[in-house]
Design a protein around this motif. Structure first.
Motif, mmCIF file in Angstrom:
data_model
loop_
_atom_site.group_PDB
_atom_site.id
_atom_site.type_symbol
_atom_site.label_atom_id
_atom_site.label_comp_id
_atom_site.label_asym_id
_atom_site.label_seq_id
_atom_site.Cartn_x
_atom_site.Cartn_y
_atom_site.Cartn_z
ATOM 1 N N GLU A 1 0.840 -1.160 0.122
ATOM 2 C CA GLU A 1 0.125 0.025 -0.005
ATOM 3 C C GLU A 1 0.944 1.199 -0.105
ATOM 4 O O GLU A 1 2.021 1.220 0.563
ATOM 5 N N ARG B 1 1.363 3.929 1.651
ATOM 6 C CA ARG B 1 1.808 4.192 2.812
ATOM 7 C C ARG B 1 2.297 5.799 2.825
ATOM 8 O O ARG B 1 3.512 6.214 3.066
ATOM 9 N N LEU B 2 1.391 6.756 2.420
ATOM 10 C CA LEU B 2 2.023 8.149 2.358
ATOM 11 C C LEU B 2 1.250 8.649 3.429
ATOM 12 O O LEU B 2 0.171 8.326 4.040
ATOM 13 N N LEU B 3 1.701 10.121 3.622
ATOM 14 C CA LEU B 3 0.944 10.814 4.758
ATOM 15 C C LEU B 3 -0.130 11.599 4.269
ATOM 16 O O LEU B 3 0.053 12.547 3.511
ATOM 17 N N PRO B 4 -1.411 11.177 4.706
ATOM 18 C CA PRO B 4 -2.386 11.857 4.213
ATOM 19 C C PRO B 4 -2.578 13.288 4.523
ATOM 20 O O PRO B 4 -3.187 14.079 3.576
ATOM 21 N N ARG C 1 0.028 15.618 4.277
ATOM 22 C CA ARG C 1 0.841 16.425 3.742
ATOM 23 C C ARG C 1 1.040 16.043 2.333
ATOM 24 O O ARG C 1 0.360 14.975 1.619
#
Lengths: 236, 245
Positions: A78, A80-83, A85
């Motif tokens: 997945e 796994r980004l910081l939502p 930012r």
């Protein structure tokens, strides 16, 4: 730079107190400039193996030797980004030293130039994957881990992203480890293919593809795939 | 516009009620207003409101800072949780009055005792909320931060803190209303100034216009702080969510 993997076992205890063996014997080395492919059935323990190699899980038998100071770039299954930012902030956070030119070139290859200021929640899965790829490449890694980067994308999109990954992998001399359960992706992107057994995973067969990645034409790829599909993996 | 209408309705209801009940028990708005103006002229109103606000700010900041730290620790480290849990349950269910009276007995009728007592009353709710927040942290993002070797400080600021933000906002919101309520009791019982003290005086003298003047100006201050500070802060925190929707 070299990665030496010598894992003799990995198990975990379930909530019910039962012991589950996830990995058996997994031994291989990976050199700079080489693309290794872990190829195996779903649920065979590939993701567990990746976690160990990434240094996220130290609870196993055996040892993994990494060169000191090795920089790791990882693309999780997945994104796994910081939502909270933006796309650009997500990349710069992992790679604070990246200069504007490199970042712009990277975004150009991955077709992200229009999305600098979008939040991850505004992106499709395909775009979010590319941001995760940009993040992993932006840190200029010595060791790149790609965990099924093409899964659950439609064929056309997966094909385009595969070409983009091939371009980026070729642009830098690093160790790359790709996990996939698609033989086509494995043959097109990899130099050495490690065939894994069902759980507990061990290496059944190693296939080295002699022809450099860039020179493989469609007939050769077809031929390699034909040979590999004749392997009697079930009885190894 | 709707707010103004609602305010006018409140004044009208009050006025009619005072006509029905009689001035002795419920003075009409002009009587209260004149007391309010007199108190403001003498400066007493601002001294007392200022004293109360200073106590609120100090106790609130103290309780939020310590409570958040303890809550985060209890959510992340199971040993800390097991050690702290009985104390937390005790504090959560301890009546505010007990804490305030004990604080005054043990530390004297001092400012420190008052602020500590208010903070201790608010502390456990902040701990509980932040513990929930720490438990809900996404392990996948933790792994990402570890894999990319983000330094601790940067990981905390960009990965952990934004996940805790809604819980911090919730703790601040519920905590602030708790502090507004308790501060007056603490002042009533043991401080020589502040809104709570003035209300105590008004109660003993049966001076209802004074009592209402202080109560209403206090309510006004609470309303202003909620709309000017707390609500914009909450909106800012969820900026990325609004855009995504």
């Amino acid at each position: 730079m070299q990665l030496e993997v010598n894992i003799t076992g990995k198990s975990f205890e379930s909530a019910a107190g039962k012991r589950h063996d996830v990995l058996d014997n997994v031994t291989f080395t990976l050199n700079a400039g080489e693309v290794g492919v872990l190829f195996g059935p779903s649920g065979c323990g590939k993701s567990t193996l990746l976690k160990i190699l990434a240094g996220l899980d130290g609870n196993y038998q055996g040892h993994v030797t990494r060169s000191p100071g090795m920089r790791l770039g990882m693309v999780f299954q997945e994104p796994r980004l910081l939502p909270w930012r933006t796309v650009e902030e997500n990349v710069r956070l992992a790679a604070p030293e990246v200069d504007d030119g490199t970042l712009a070139a990277l975004f150009e290859v991955l077709e992200l130039s229009a999305h600098h200021n979008h939040f991850p929640g505004e992106l499709s899965l395909g775009l979010a994957r590319r941001v995760a790829l940009a993040r992993a490449f932006a840190i200029e890694p010595d060791f790149l881990i790609l965990d099924e980067p093409l899964a659950s994308l439609d064929n056309a999109l997966a094909g385009r992203l595969r070409d983009q990954i091939a371009t980026l992998v070729a642009s830098r001399k690093m160790m790359t480890l790709l996990v996939t359960h698609d033989l086509d992706d494995a043959v097109r992107l990899g130099d050495r293919l490690f065939f894994l057994s069902p759980r507990p995973a061990r290496i059944l067969h190693v296939e080295t593809i002699a022809a450099p990645r860039a020179t493989r034409g469609e007939p050769e790829i077809g031929e390699i795939k034909r040979q590999l599909s004749q392997l009697d993996l079930a009885n190894m | 516009m709707l707010r103004l209408l609602s305010f006018a309705l409140f004044i009208a209801t009050w006025w009619i009620a005072s006509l029905v009940i009689g001035d002795a028990k419920l003075p009409a708005p002009p009587a209260v207003l004149s007391v309010l103006i007199a108190e403001a002229r003498s400066g007493a109103l601002f001294v007392n409101l200022g004293a109360t606000l200073a106590r609120v700010a100090l106790a609130f900041t103290l309780a939020m800072a310590i409570g958040s730290a303890i809550g985060y620790l209890m959510g992340r480290v199971s040993l800390a949780n097991r050690l702290g849990d009985p104390w937390l349950i005790l504090l959560l269910n301890l009546p505010a009055l007990v804490v305030i009276v004990l604080a005054y007995i043990w530390a004297g009728l001092t400012e420190v005792a008052a602020i500590a007592a208010i903070a201790i009353n608010k502390l456990p709710t902040a701990v509980v909320t932040l513990r929930e927040g720490a438990r809900a942290l996404d392990p996948a993002l933790d792994e990402m931060a570890t894999a990319f070797a983000l330094p601790r400080g940067r990981a905390f600021r960009h990965v952990i803190l934004p996940q805790l933000a809604p819980y911090i906002a919730a703790a601040a919101r519920s905590g602030l209303s708790l502090v507004w309520k308790i501060v007056l009791v603490a002042e009533y019982l043991g401080r020589p100034n502040g809104v709570g003290f003035e209300i105590g005086v008004a109660f003993q003298l049966f001076d209802i216009p004074l009592l209402l003047a202080y109560s209403l100006s206090f309510a006004g201050v609470v309303l202003v702080i909620e709309t000017v500070m707390v609500q914009p802060f909450e909106t800012r925190l969820t900026r990325w969510r609004l855009r995504a929707a």
